[in-house]
Scaffold this active site. Sequence first.
Site, short mmCIF file in Angstrom:
data_model
loop_
_atom_site.label_atom_id
_atom_site.label_comp_id
_atom_site.label_asym_id
_atom_site.label_seq_id
_atom_site.Cartn_x
_atom_site.Cartn_y
_atom_site.Cartn_z
N GLU A 43 5.56 -122.98 33.21
CA GLU A 43 5.38 -123.60 31.88
C GLU A 43 6.50 -123.11 30.99
O GLU A 43 6.50 -121.98 30.52
CB GLU A 43 4.00 -123.19 31.33
CG GLU A 43 3.73 -123.67 29.93
CD GLU A 43 2.47 -123.02 29.35
OE1 GLU A 43 1.54 -122.67 30.11
OE2 GLU A 43 2.42 -122.83 28.12
N THR A 73 3.74 -124.72 24.60
CA THR A 73 3.87 -124.67 23.15
C THR A 73 4.27 -126.05 22.60
O THR A 73 5.12 -126.16 21.72
CB THR A 73 4.86 -123.57 22.68
OG1 THR A 73 4.76 -122.44 23.56
CG2 THR A 73 4.54 -123.08 21.29
N LYS A 133 -7.07 -125.32 28.72
CA LYS A 133 -6.59 -123.95 28.67
C LYS A 133 -7.52 -123.19 27.74
O LYS A 133 -7.73 -123.61 26.60
CB LYS A 133 -5.16 -123.97 28.14
CG LYS A 133 -4.63 -122.67 27.62
CD LYS A 133 -3.15 -122.82 27.28
CE LYS A 133 -2.77 -121.99 26.10
NZ LYS A 133 -1.33 -122.05 25.80
O1 LIG Z 1 2.74 -121.43 24.22
C1 LIG Z 1 1.57 -121.68 24.32
O2 LIG Z 1 1.12 -122.82 24.41
C2 LIG Z 1 0.63 -120.55 24.39
O3 LIG Z 1 -0.29 -120.50 23.65
C3 LIG Z 1 0.83 -119.57 25.46
C4 LIG Z 1 0.75 -118.12 25.04
O4 LIG Z 1 1.95 -117.67 24.56
C5 LIG Z 1 0.26 -117.36 26.22
O5 LIG Z 1 -1.07 -117.14 25.97
C6 LIG Z 1 0.94 -116.10 26.57
O6 LIG Z 1 0.05 -115.04 26.64
P1 LIG Z 1 0.35 -113.70 27.43
O7 LIG Z 1 0.15 -114.00 28.91
O8 LIG Z 1 -0.68 -112.74 26.93
O9 LIG Z 1 1.76 -113.32 27.12
#
Ligand SMILES: O=C(O)C(=O)C[C@H](O)[C@H](O)COP(=O)(O)O
Length: 217
Positions: A43, A73, A133
């Site tokens: 992603e 994102t 998600k």
């Molecule tokens: O970009 C998006 O759509 C998100 O919301 C993804 C978040 O950045 C993840 O949740 C990363 O989380 P970690 O694995 O804790 O680093």
Amino acid sequence: MLKEDVLKKLTDCGLVAVVRANNAEEAIKISDACLAGGCTGIELTFTVPGADKVIAALAEKYSNGEMMLGAGTVLDPETARMAILAGANFIVSPAFNAETAKLCNRYRVPYMPGCATITEVITAMEAGADIVKIFPADLYGPKIIKDIKGPLPQAQMMPTGGVDKDNVADWIKAGVVAVGAGSSLTKGAKTGDYNAITETAKEFIANIKAARAELNK
Ligand SMILES: O=C(O)C(=O)C[C@H](O)[C@H](O)COP(=O)(O)O
């Protein structure tokens, strides 16, 4: 690529690497390192400068379909369209957006929006999200999956936020179809240690496989 094939490939692997980086070169190195460790789901987030160009470069590099490449994102349909035209096979966002869902359905591209409540999960599913998600997953821990699956056994979920190689088994055993992992998987990039990313991906995949084997006993 057919939507069904994208979803199958993502869930067969079970791990989606959330790639954030300071520039295109670093993003590509992280993606390559994850793939080398067996993580076929990538992603590429739109916080990466020039993300659409990075997606296009990776889509060309892996035109054999080895990498299941998505965009993360994605906050709005304009960004989703840009990502899809650049070659993204799936779209992930931190929160549900109805117009983005509509756009993704138009192109028959899986949309995986972030949902933090049961109302959001139902809204996203009604808008055609095949996988939701659960975000931020570390707010709840794996117990939330059982709570959601009580009234919604049909929900296909991918927790993201705080998932690491040591807690991934708990999420899999709770009944999720995949997990999203960013910082815990890709932290090697900070010191340029891309081998560490590959090794972490391998451990993640091994732990997912072991948890699934236990579930199928
Ligand atoms: O970009 C998006 O759509 C998100 O919301 C993804 C978040 O950045 C993840 O949740 C990363 O989380 P970690 O694995 O804790 O680093």
